[in-house]
Design a protein around this motif. Structure first.
Motif, PDB file in Angstrom:
ATOM      1  N   PRO A  88       1.615 -38.468 -27.883  1.00 40.07           N
ATOM      2  CA  PRO A  88       2.987 -37.984 -27.480  1.00 40.07           C
ATOM      3  C   PRO A  88       2.698 -37.438 -25.916  1.00 40.07           C
ATOM      4  CG  PRO A  88       2.605 -37.262 -29.495  1.00 40.07           C
ATOM      5  CD  PRO A  88       1.510 -37.764 -29.220  1.00 40.07           C
ATOM      6  N   VAL A  89       1.658 -36.617 -25.793  1.00 43.36           N
ATOM      7  CA  VAL A  89       1.726 -36.174 -24.471  1.00 43.36           C
ATOM      8  C   VAL A  89       1.308 -37.191 -23.260  1.00 43.36           C
ATOM      9  CG1 VAL A  89       0.074 -34.543 -23.030  1.00 43.36           C
ATOM     10  CG2 VAL A  89       0.970 -34.060 -25.050  1.00 43.36           C
ATOM     11  N   ALA A  90       0.468 -38.149 -23.617  1.00 40.29           N
ATOM     12  CA  ALA A  90       0.163 -39.376 -22.696  1.00 40.29           C
ATOM     13  C   ALA A  90       1.517 -40.200 -22.360  1.00 40.29           C
ATOM     14  CB  ALA A  90      -0.804 -40.240 -23.435  1.00 40.29           C
ATOM     15  N   ILE A  91       2.179 -40.648 -23.392  1.00 36.45           N
ATOM     16  CA  ILE A  91       3.594 -41.237 -23.072  1.00 36.45           C
ATOM     17  C   ILE A  91       4.451 -40.324 -22.226  1.00 36.45           C
ATOM     18  CG2 ILE A  91       5.678 -42.074 -24.340  1.00 36.45           C
ATOM     19  CD1 ILE A  91       3.893 -42.728 -26.927  1.00 36.45           C
ATOM     20  N   TYR A  92       4.538 -39.081 -22.594  1.00 32.49           N
ATOM     21  CA  TYR A  92       5.351 -38.167 -21.824  1.00 32.49           C
ATOM     22  C   TYR A  92       5.157 -37.999 -20.510  1.00 32.49           C
ATOM     23  CZ  TYR A  92       7.685 -33.782 -19.994  1.00 32.49           C
ATOM     24  OH  TYR A  92       8.363 -33.164 -19.352  1.00 32.49           O
ATOM     25  N   VAL A 122      10.661 -37.059 -23.618  1.00 30.60           N
ATOM     26  CA  VAL A 122      10.670 -36.533 -24.656  1.00 30.60           C
ATOM     27  C   VAL A 122      11.372 -36.921 -25.855  1.00 30.60           C
ATOM     28  CG1 VAL A 122      11.732 -34.170 -25.539  1.00 30.60           C
ATOM     29  CG2 VAL A 122      11.077 -34.112 -23.006  1.00 30.60           C
ATOM     30  N   PHE A 123      11.943 -37.846 -25.676  1.00 31.61           N
ATOM     31  CA  PHE A 123      12.510 -38.541 -26.846  1.00 31.61           C
ATOM     32  C   PHE A 123      11.746 -39.547 -27.499  1.00 31.61           C
ATOM     33  CE2 PHE A 123      14.834 -42.353 -28.763  1.00 31.61           C
ATOM     34  CZ  PHE A 123      15.553 -41.430 -29.846  1.00 31.61           C
ATOM     35  N   LEU A 124      11.136 -40.501 -26.611  1.00 29.66           N
ATOM     36  CA  LEU A 124      10.060 -41.478 -27.131  1.00 29.66           C
ATOM     37  C   LEU A 124       8.792 -40.824 -27.229  1.00 29.66           C
ATOM     38  CD1 LEU A 124      10.686 -44.117 -24.088  1.00 29.66           C
ATOM     39  CD2 LEU A 124      11.630 -44.210 -26.645  1.00 29.66           C
ATOM     40  N   ALA A 125       8.378 -39.884 -27.000  1.00 31.61           N
ATOM     41  CA  ALA A 125       7.181 -39.123 -27.218  1.00 31.61           C
ATOM     42  C   ALA A 125       7.252 -38.602 -28.734  1.00 31.61           C
ATOM     43  CB  ALA A 125       6.725 -38.034 -26.149  1.00 31.61           C
ATOM     44  N   LEU A 126       8.389 -37.997 -28.802  1.00 34.16           N
ATOM     45  CA  LEU A 126       8.464 -37.393 -30.260  1.00 34.16           C
ATOM     46  C   LEU A 126       8.754 -38.670 -31.271  1.00 34.16           C
ATOM     47  CD1 LEU A 126      10.929 -34.363 -29.620  1.00 34.16           C
ATOM     48  CD2 LEU A 126       8.381 -34.238 -30.298  1.00 34.16           C
ATOM     49  N   VAL A 127       9.635 -39.626 -30.960  1.00 35.65           N
ATOM     50  CA  VAL A 127       9.906 -40.407 -32.050  1.00 35.65           C
ATOM     51  C   VAL A 127       8.988 -41.680 -32.339  1.00 35.65           C
ATOM     52  CG1 VAL A 127      11.610 -42.155 -32.683  1.00 35.65           C
ATOM     53  CG2 VAL A 127      12.479 -40.113 -31.674  1.00 35.65           C
ATOM     54  N   LEU A 128       8.381 -42.061 -31.312  1.00 40.41           N
ATOM     55  CA  LEU A 128       7.209 -43.118 -31.126  1.00 40.41           C
ATOM     56  C   LEU A 128       5.851 -42.448 -31.079  1.00 40.41           C
ATOM     57  CD1 LEU A 128       9.065 -45.833 -29.003  1.00 40.41           C
ATOM     58  CD2 LEU A 128       8.823 -45.792 -31.547  1.00 40.41           C
ATOM     59  N   GLY A 130       5.579 -39.118 -43.555  1.00 36.38           N
ATOM     60  CA  GLY A 130       5.138 -38.201 -43.031  1.00 36.38           C
ATOM     61  C   GLY A 130       4.904 -37.943 -41.566  1.00 36.38           C
ATOM     62  N   ALA A 131       4.459 -38.838 -41.156  1.00 36.51           N
ATOM     63  CA  ALA A 131       3.990 -38.862 -39.484  1.00 36.51           C
ATOM     64  C   ALA A 131       5.221 -39.012 -38.763  1.00 36.51           C
ATOM     65  CB  ALA A 131       3.091 -40.244 -39.365  1.00 36.51           C
ATOM     66  N   LEU A 132       6.063 -39.861 -39.370  1.00 40.04           N
ATOM     67  CA  LEU A 132       7.610 -39.809 -38.698  1.00 40.04           C
ATOM     68  C   LEU A 132       8.110 -38.546 -38.558  1.00 40.04           C
ATOM     69  CD1 LEU A 132       8.897 -43.622 -40.110  1.00 40.04           C
ATOM     70  CD2 LEU A 132       8.519 -42.772 -37.851  1.00 40.04           C
ATOM     71  N   LEU A 133       8.137 -37.915 -39.652  1.00 38.99           N
ATOM     72  CA  LEU A 133       8.805 -36.708 -39.850  1.00 38.99           C
ATOM     73  C   LEU A 133       8.188 -35.701 -38.980  1.00 38.99           C
ATOM     74  CD1 LEU A 133       9.244 -35.997 -43.703  1.00 38.99           C
ATOM     75  CD2 LEU A 133      10.935 -36.868 -42.142  1.00 38.99           C
ATOM     76  N   LEU A 134       6.890 -35.616 -38.516  1.00 39.45           N
ATOM     77  CA  LEU A 134       6.513 -34.816 -37.746  1.00 39.45           C
ATOM     78  C   LEU A 134       7.035 -34.952 -36.242  1.00 39.45           C
ATOM     79  CD1 LEU A 134       2.692 -34.779 -38.895  1.00 39.45           C
ATOM     80  CD2 LEU A 134       4.178 -32.868 -38.955  1.00 39.45           C
ATOM     81  N   GLY A 135       7.780 -35.990 -35.987  1.00 40.67           N
ATOM     82  CA  GLY A 135       8.599 -36.121 -34.697  1.00 40.67           C
ATOM     83  C   GLY A 135       9.648 -35.010 -34.556  1.00 40.67           C
ATOM     84  N   ILE A 158      19.169 -31.778 -25.754  1.00 38.04           N
ATOM     85  CA  ILE A 158      19.707 -32.981 -26.418  1.00 38.04           C
ATOM     86  C   ILE A 158      18.489 -34.166 -26.809  1.00 38.04           C
ATOM     87  CG2 ILE A 158      21.453 -34.683 -26.303  1.00 38.04           C
ATOM     88  CD1 ILE A 158      22.813 -33.077 -24.232  1.00 38.04           C
ATOM     89  N   SER A 159      17.636 -34.319 -26.295  1.00 43.12           N
ATOM     90  CA  SER A 159      16.545 -35.342 -26.634  1.00 43.12           C
ATOM     91  C   SER A 159      15.898 -34.875 -27.700  1.00 43.12           C
ATOM     92  CB  SER A 159      15.606 -35.558 -25.409  1.00 43.12           C
ATOM     93  OG  SER A 159      16.242 -36.222 -24.352  1.00 43.12           O
ATOM     94  N   ILE A 160      15.607 -33.347 -27.726  1.00 45.50           N
ATOM     95  CA  ILE A 160      14.931 -32.828 -28.980  1.00 45.50           C
ATOM     96  C   ILE A 160      15.661 -32.921 -30.254  1.00 45.50           C
ATOM     97  CG2 ILE A 160      13.904 -30.736 -30.060  1.00 45.50           C
ATOM     98  CD1 ILE A 160      13.271 -29.895 -27.327  1.00 45.50           C
ATOM     99  N   TYR A 161      16.951 -32.777 -30.079  1.00 43.68           N
ATOM    100  CA  TYR A 161      17.913 -32.960 -31.438  1.00 43.68           C
ATOM    101  C   TYR A 161      17.899 -34.248 -31.752  1.00 43.68           C
ATOM    102  CZ  TYR A 161      19.717 -28.353 -29.300  1.00 43.68           C
ATOM    103  OH  TYR A 161      19.672 -27.193 -28.922  1.00 43.68           O
ATOM    104  N   ALA A 162      18.154 -35.261 -30.850  1.00 43.37           N
ATOM    105  CA  ALA A 162      18.341 -36.669 -31.111  1.00 43.37           C
ATOM    106  C   ALA A 162      16.968 -37.112 -31.714  1.00 43.37           C
ATOM    107  CB  ALA A 162      18.415 -37.464 -29.892  1.00 43.37           C
ATOM    108  N   ALA A 163      15.807 -36.657 -31.229  1.00 44.90           N
ATOM    109  CA  ALA A 163      14.471 -37.134 -31.544  1.00 44.90           C
ATOM    110  C   ALA A 163      14.114 -36.494 -32.989  1.00 44.90           C
ATOM    111  CB  ALA A 163      13.490 -36.729 -30.802  1.00 44.90           C
ATOM    112  N   SER A 164      14.723 -35.274 -33.182  1.00 45.99           N
ATOM    113  CA  SER A 164      14.357 -34.551 -34.551  1.00 45.99           C
ATOM    114  C   SER A 164      15.333 -35.329 -35.650  1.00 45.99           C
ATOM    115  CB  SER A 164      14.664 -33.171 -34.518  1.00 45.99           C
ATOM    116  OG  SER A 164      13.699 -32.529 -33.739  1.00 45.99           O
TER     117      SER A 164
END
Length: 442
Positions: A112-116, A342-348, A381-386, A411-417
């Motif tokens: 996620p950090v690399a994507i961000y 933020v959104f792509l790093a958390l979701v993907l 479970g890995a998806l939930l950790l986003g 908003i990105s954190i809410y949408a990703a969560s």
């Protein structure tokens, strides 16, 4: 009265799930409050300064800052103690299980950090801790919603992985980005931690002394410009985890008390309906005293503080920092590099990093997934950790000083969560029907 033994993680999970659910409800109420005709009262409440003075020393900070600097360290103390328990004596004490969880946490941070970092401009790259962290309370609450029959090993694994990411991102961000404001205060905090380490080495179990020194360390870190949450993590490291009472002694004393109560009943032979209340209560009191002595300091402290962290600290943080004004941003700005990063790093990034690292680890044969788990369950479970939620918002408060940019990141954190939660629960809802696949061979 007849019940099975409740293990530490199950109690931790129950309280954290209820606390996570309460935090979500409070967050929704806070959003409604700020965007209602009474929104000005919300701003006044959290931006109004609270002053503490002693002699010539005076500290004046907004109430919201006190919530963040004083109450959130309690959350990190609880998370740190739970991680220590799980790795030392709990569900991940076996070397292979520990390595598997560490690999998952590392993958869930690096990718996620690399994507961000790839997507955002250099000016916003200090915000990477937002996507490196994970929220154990949110993950456990989503797991409870997904199914009530998921294996304990999966729940403990995901909780521990989330805690590792939360603590790891906190410590790394403080080391890399903290500007020390007072070297003397930092020296005092370091000295207090050294004293705590000495107390632990001497097997001291005086809990009030640990808490008092932890409070001194917290204040010293705050004066030095370091996040108070670091004090919570460091205090968790030194809390003794083993009981001074041996298992054999506890079982023997319990049997003795119960034997004495049974002997009294046989000797007095009470008639049906006749009470032995005094004898009964004396035995209960003795058993309770023995149980209190037998609990390890870590377990005892966690039991006392966990409700405060779950039902007070997290909801108050949500009330103070979750809301944003609906008219404070333009929808097109959500497609900017920072909110999209933020959104792509958390979701993907989270699920890709976790699954990639644990799959590569399984290929090497160094460690395998916990027994009884399917790769489908691990994927869900890995998806939930986003779902970073509260801890990602905490990191965002530190990394983004411009209010407009902070709103977009929120908003990105809410949408990703939300999206990570929905996808993760969908996968977990069908994962139980799948048959386990063998470990990959080299």
């Amino acid at each position: 009265m007849l019940t099975r033994i409740t293990y530490s993680f199950e109690k931790f999970e129950q309280v954290l799930v209820r606390g996570g659910t309460l935090t979500l409800v409070v967050a929704l109420l806070a959003l409604s409050w700020l965007n209602s005709p009474w929104g000005a009262s919300w701003l006044y409440l959290w931006e109004n300064p609270l002053t503490i003075s002693y002699g010539t020393y005076t500290i004046a900070k907004p109430i919201g800052s006190w919530v963040q600097q004083v109450l959130l360290p309690l959350v990190y103390l609880i998370l740190g103690m739970e991680l220590k328990r799980v790795l030392r004596v709990g569900e991940l004490k076996e070397r292979t299980s520990m390595i598997f969880a560490l690999a998952a946490a590392l993958g869930g941070m690096l990718i996620p950090v690399a994507i961000y970092l790839y997507l955002v401009p250099p000016a916003a790259q200090a915000g990477w801790p937002v996507v490196a962290t994970a929220d154990a309370a949110a993950v456990l609450a989503l797991l409870a919603l997904a199914s009530n029959s998921l294996p304990l090993s999966l729940r403990a694994f995901l909780s521990s992985t989330a805690i590792m990411q939360g603590i790891g991102s906190l410590l790394l961000s403080q080391v890399l980005y903290t500007s020390i404001q007072n070297l003397l205060a930092l020296s005092v905090a370091t000295g207090v931690f050294g004293l705590l380490v000495v107390l632990r080495a001497l097997r001291n179990r005086t809990m009030w002394l640990y808490l008092l020194l932890g409070l001194v360390m917290l204040v010293s870190f705050l004066l030095a410009g370091v996040q108070g949450a670091v004090a919570g993590v460091l205090l968790a490291l030194v809390i003794p985890i083993h009981s001074r009472v041996r298992e054999e002694d506890f079982v023997t004393s319990t049997d003795t008390v119960m034997g004495q109560l049974h002997a009294l009943r046989m000797m007095k032979r009470p008639e049906p309906g006749e009470e032995m209340e005094e004898d009964f209560q004396a035995a209960v009191h003795t058993l309770r005293a023995n149980c209190t002595k037998a609990l390890s300091p870590l377990r005892r402290l966690q039991q006392r503080l966990l409700p405060w962290a779950s039902y007070l600290a997290m909801p108050l943080f949500a009330l103070a920092f979750v809301p944003f004004a609906y008219n404070s941003f333009a929808w097109r700005d959500l497609l900017g590099p920072v909110p999209m990063g933020v959104f792509l790093a958390l979701v993907l990034g989270k699920p890709i990093g976790i699954l990639l690292f644990v799959w590569l680890l399984s290929l090497t044969g160094v460690a395998h997934k916990p027994p009884g788990l399917h790769w489908g369950q691990l994927t869900g479970g890995a998806l939930l950790l986003g779902a970073g939620f509260i801890l990602s918002l905490f990191q965002a408060q530190q990394a983004f000083a411009i209010p407009e940019q902070l709103t977009l990141v929120k908003i990105s954190i809410y949408a990703a969560s939300a999206l990570a939660g929905v996808f993760g629960m969908l996968v977990l809802s069908v994962a139980g029907k799948q048959k386990d696949l063998p470990h990959p061979k080299v």
